[in-house]
Enzyme design. Sequence first.
Site, PDB file in Angstrom:
ATOM      1  N   GLY A 194       0.789  -1.230   0.000  1.00 19.92           N
ATOM      2  CA  GLY A 194       0.000   0.000   0.000  1.00 19.92           C
ATOM      3  C   GLY A 194       0.818   1.276   0.000  1.00 19.92           C
ATOM      4  N   THR A 224      -1.543  -4.283  -8.725  1.00 19.98           N
ATOM      5  CA  THR A 224      -2.243  -2.998  -8.825  1.00 19.98           C
ATOM      6  C   THR A 224      -1.325  -1.811  -8.531  1.00 19.98           C
ATOM      7  OG1 THR A 224      -2.896  -3.253  -6.533  1.00 19.98           O
ATOM      8  CG2 THR A 224      -4.482  -3.948  -8.184  1.00 19.98           C
ATOM      9  N   SER A 225      -0.107  -2.064  -8.063  1.00 21.53           N
ATOM     10  CA  SER A 225       0.781  -0.959  -7.704  1.00 21.53           C
ATOM     11  C   SER A 225       1.696  -0.604  -8.883  1.00 21.53           C
ATOM     12  CB  SER A 225       1.617  -1.346  -6.487  1.00 21.53           C
ATOM     13  OG  SER A 225       2.618  -2.271  -6.885  1.00 21.53           O
ATOM     14  N   THR A 229       8.528  -5.536  -5.927  1.00 24.29           N
ATOM     15  CA  THR A 229       9.967  -5.707  -5.740  1.00 24.29           C
ATOM     16  C   THR A 229      10.577  -6.429  -6.943  1.00 24.29           C
ATOM     17  OG1 THR A 229       9.782  -5.677  -3.339  1.00 24.29           O
ATOM     18  CG2 THR A 229      11.740  -6.746  -4.268  1.00 24.29           C
ATOM     19  N   ASP A 282      -9.750  -7.832   0.944  1.00 26.93           N
ATOM     20  CA  ASP A 282      -8.446  -7.982   1.588  1.00 26.93           C
ATOM     21  C   ASP A 282      -8.682  -8.084   3.078  1.00 26.93           C
ATOM     22  OD1 ASP A 282      -5.311  -6.093   1.239  1.00 26.93           O
ATOM     23  OD2 ASP A 282      -5.748  -8.196   1.677  1.00 26.93           O
ATOM     24  N   SER A 290      -2.546 -15.575   3.494  1.00 23.06           N
ATOM     25  CA  SER A 290      -1.804 -15.451   2.247  1.00 23.06           C
ATOM     26  C   SER A 290      -0.322 -15.177   2.508  1.00 23.06           C
ATOM     27  CB  SER A 290      -2.404 -14.316   1.415  1.00 23.06           C
ATOM     28  OG  SER A 290      -1.632 -14.084   0.268  1.00 23.06           O
ATOM     29  N   LYS A 314      -2.937   0.933   3.905  1.00 23.07           N
ATOM     30  CA  LYS A 314      -3.915  -0.157   3.990  1.00 23.07           C
ATOM     31  C   LYS A 314      -4.567  -0.193   5.369  1.00 23.07           C
ATOM     32  CE  LYS A 314      -2.638  -3.740   0.678  1.00 23.07           C
ATOM     33  NZ  LYS A 314      -2.319  -5.144   0.490  1.00 23.07           N
TER      34      LYS A 314
END
Lengths: 531, 531
Positions: A194, A224-225, A229, A282, A290, A314
């Site tokens: 987030g 979505t970002s 990484t 989420d 997860s 978030k």
Amino acid sequence: MTSTDTAQSAPPANGNRAAAANLSLRRVGIDTWRENVVYLNRDCEAYRAEGFQALAKVEIRANGKRILATLNVVDDASIVACHELGLSEDAFAQLGVPDGYLVAIAQAEPPESMAALFRKIDGERLNREEYHAIVRDIAGRRYSKIELTAFVVACNRGELDREEVFFLTDAMVASGRRLDWHEPLVVDKHCIGGIPGNRTSMLVVPIVAAHGLLCPKTSSRAITSPAGTADTMEVLAQVELPFDKLAEIVRENRGCLAWGGTADLSPADDVLISVERPLSIDSPGQMVASILSKKIAAGSTHLVLDMPIGPTAKVRSMPEAQRLRRLFEYVAHRMHLSLDVVITDGRQPIGNGIGPVLEARDVMRVLENDPRAPNDLRQKALRLAGRLIESDPDVRGGDGFGIARDILDSGRALARMNAIITAQGSNGFDHNHAKLGAITFDVLATRAGVVAGIDNFQIARIARLAGAPKVQGAGVELFRKLGETVAAGDPLYRVYAEFPADQAFAQQAATKATGYTIGSADDVPHVFVEF
Amino acid sequence: MTSTDTAQSAPPANGNRAAAANLSLRRVGIDTWRENVVYLNRDCEAYRAEGFQALAKVEIRANGKRILATLNVVDDASIVACHELGLSEDAFAQLGVPDGYLVAIAQAEPPESMAALFRKIDGERLNREEYHAIVRDIAGRRYSKIELTAFVVACNRGELDREEVFFLTDAMVASGRRLDWHEPLVVDKHCIGGIPGNRTSMLVVPIVAAHGLLCPKTSSRAITSPAGTADTMEVLAQVELPFDKLAEIVRENRGCLAWGGTADLSPADDVLISVERPLSIDSPGQMVASILSKKIAAGSTHLVLDMPIGPTAKVRSMPEAQRLRRLFEYVAHRMHLSLDVVITDGRQPIGNGIGPVLEARDVMRVLENDPRAPNDLRQKALRLAGRLIESDPDVRGGDGFGIARDILDSGRALARMNAIITAQGSNGFDHNHAKLGAITFDVLATRAGVVAGIDNFQIARIARLAGAPKVQGAGVELFRKLGETVAAGDPLYRVYAEFPADQAFAQQAATKATGYTIGSADDVPHVFVEF
């Protein structure tokens, strides 16, 4: 007293109808994304005889193997002819026999866990065996999208108590590969997400690897970002490596920074995410399951979890963060994972760059102790690395930060990163000559004042519209952060794009809302966090 | 005081990128069952440029029209080539332009009701406008299967209070056609289901039509049962008639018994059922909304609802039935529908025959006052018809049953049924020469005693395995009902099948469990119902 009457019927008929293997398998080149789909021609004898419902679950058998699939009826014989049975890409791969093989189709027995799924839909609590059965069926692709969604929604809204979250996590680990590095201490770091630009992993890994801890870090690409990484690391080196190669790199360098897709850890997680994402679900239970299942499957024994909080993070408040932290700690305890949750400052992006090249540049500048390196990224990475270093039994509590700082200042972290880059396959990045998007525009302050708010979502959105992460050189470079004073007309940030269309969309969004709020020093929100 | 900074950027770029209509539409002959799917080739420029996610929702535009669809990526150029855009059957029909038309594709704005959907997933109460927005989007095919399922599961488990059920029902009526018969009194009868052989509608309609009430009855085909009213009626006459023809038949005969699929009433209901069915979801709220919205859309002003209760019925106890009745009554009241809920005996199948031909035979025998007619079917039909007749303002309360009985005994009901059959198109059925499945087996009592239980589910299952309703002459003929005494070896029922495989499956099921429980007279369950 009653007895349920068992049949004493007229003489039995001539044997059972075994499902005849009489349809020619045809691979249908359609990617239905983690759902098995079978295509039958509407005029096909098997379709008509069986009386399959539309969207029926059917079982396909070949060579001793069975898969479940959802039925789509086809009216075009060039896609699937009457004597053929078509399978979507995933299903074809799962069945594992070639084109033209004769296969059988039958009504599917519902997956074993159906009864448990229906109980959860009804709001019941499930036990350990039921979670294992459900997750086994999910990982085995025996759930349709409808059943998956029903499970995810039924688990939403705090419907899982903490022990159920443990059952779910445990089941997800059991459903896939579990790596064993044959060392007592395997450390890892993860962020709940987030916060754009938050690439601390790419600093933490070389620092703790240089210290001597094993840190085999696998990461995901952005969904979505503006950059995951794996996307940012890919600017520096190859990230999609076969697992054997990764294991070798880790053995030699004590760490790696690779894409996690090749290892097939926690397969149920990937399937669940495919329905959670479109619904923006989420929930705490699913987040814990997860994240922890992936880390445990990757062989970690010690994990530091970065949990940023802030008005556009978030997690929005400390009480919410504490609840989430306790849930993480409980499940980690049951799973015998040593976990350190750190609540951090999520009021704004970390670092200056958002987007793969811009973030890679920030990371290399920190590693090289370059004066242009963003200090917030440096400090946060040192603190997280310090926490991880303190899992080393030979390190005293509180000494970790200093050890990490020495490793960074001395250049040992840079050396280790370069070794990892070389081992994975260098992409020849030079932060002094970073290839950024050629089309830029600056967003300026319209009034004087103090930066009182930076909207993580909006900044991330603008960076994505500009093309990140697909276009590596696209993104946003922040010039001003929270609490800084600005004059009217000062540039707040610069947007980089490669294509005019991307730049236009990004500009449109930035015109609607820059993401920056200018006010007075009193308007800057405060968070009381560890760092 | 803060002000959210609006952008003052560098000079804007060259205009916006409008979605160019540059893909050639191709109808893809795949029936994806009430979900719009768009097929793009993986190498297609539009797919790569837009960076669509797998399963992304996209918007297709052509000729001023837009539809939403879920993306499936295709690797086979013979299905969809790089310059083409494929649409599944439903989607192609909805867009309404021909093959080869140039269409545009763009990221979809989420449907208007997404925020409301997410609130319901979170367990919030929704208001009237939100239900209307959601149902509009569902009926307009703007929801993916994932979103549909999320809505259905989130509404499950008594999550809807009674006013929400009214909002949902009202929204479902608003989403489709609503018929107006231009008469003050339009009567209908419906059963909540679950009882095999319960074909009272095929008696009630001719009886009340002969009395003079307008009863334009449309019914569905069986989805999970051995026969729906439409399947059984189809033994006697054509049922799939264009709406204009139906209207004409009703005008001339005061009634009809047709398949409801041609009128497109309550389209949202059909879409919702496509996900409720695989999940066996039948919550009170959704049952009420589904049934009442369909009846109101069909133009009914007065409805009698048959609600059977019993150990193997849909509703198991009187308290549950009362709760459900009150919910039906509340919503009907708000929708200005006159509703009479009758709680009836659901301990066993109604009539002797289960399966289209066997049930049609029972119905014709009742109409002809044949001594072999099953009396329970006759009595139940008379009582329900009587209730409907009492909606006639000229009929006194309590007189309905007698009027119905006279209509039946006098042969007027038979005459009306024959007129309806002729008008719809007779299939020439003669109940004395009914074409039943040629392969039969009998299930015998293994001990002496009293029939103490008949499992509706198991009997229905056996009838379906035998081939009903697809094979019209297949099914089960019951020889013994609850409370009757049997000796060891007495036949309990006979199974009819057309194909050896069907008979084998049915036999297998009957051997496992006949569905009959033999005990003593004390073991027969009691229900305290109206009839």
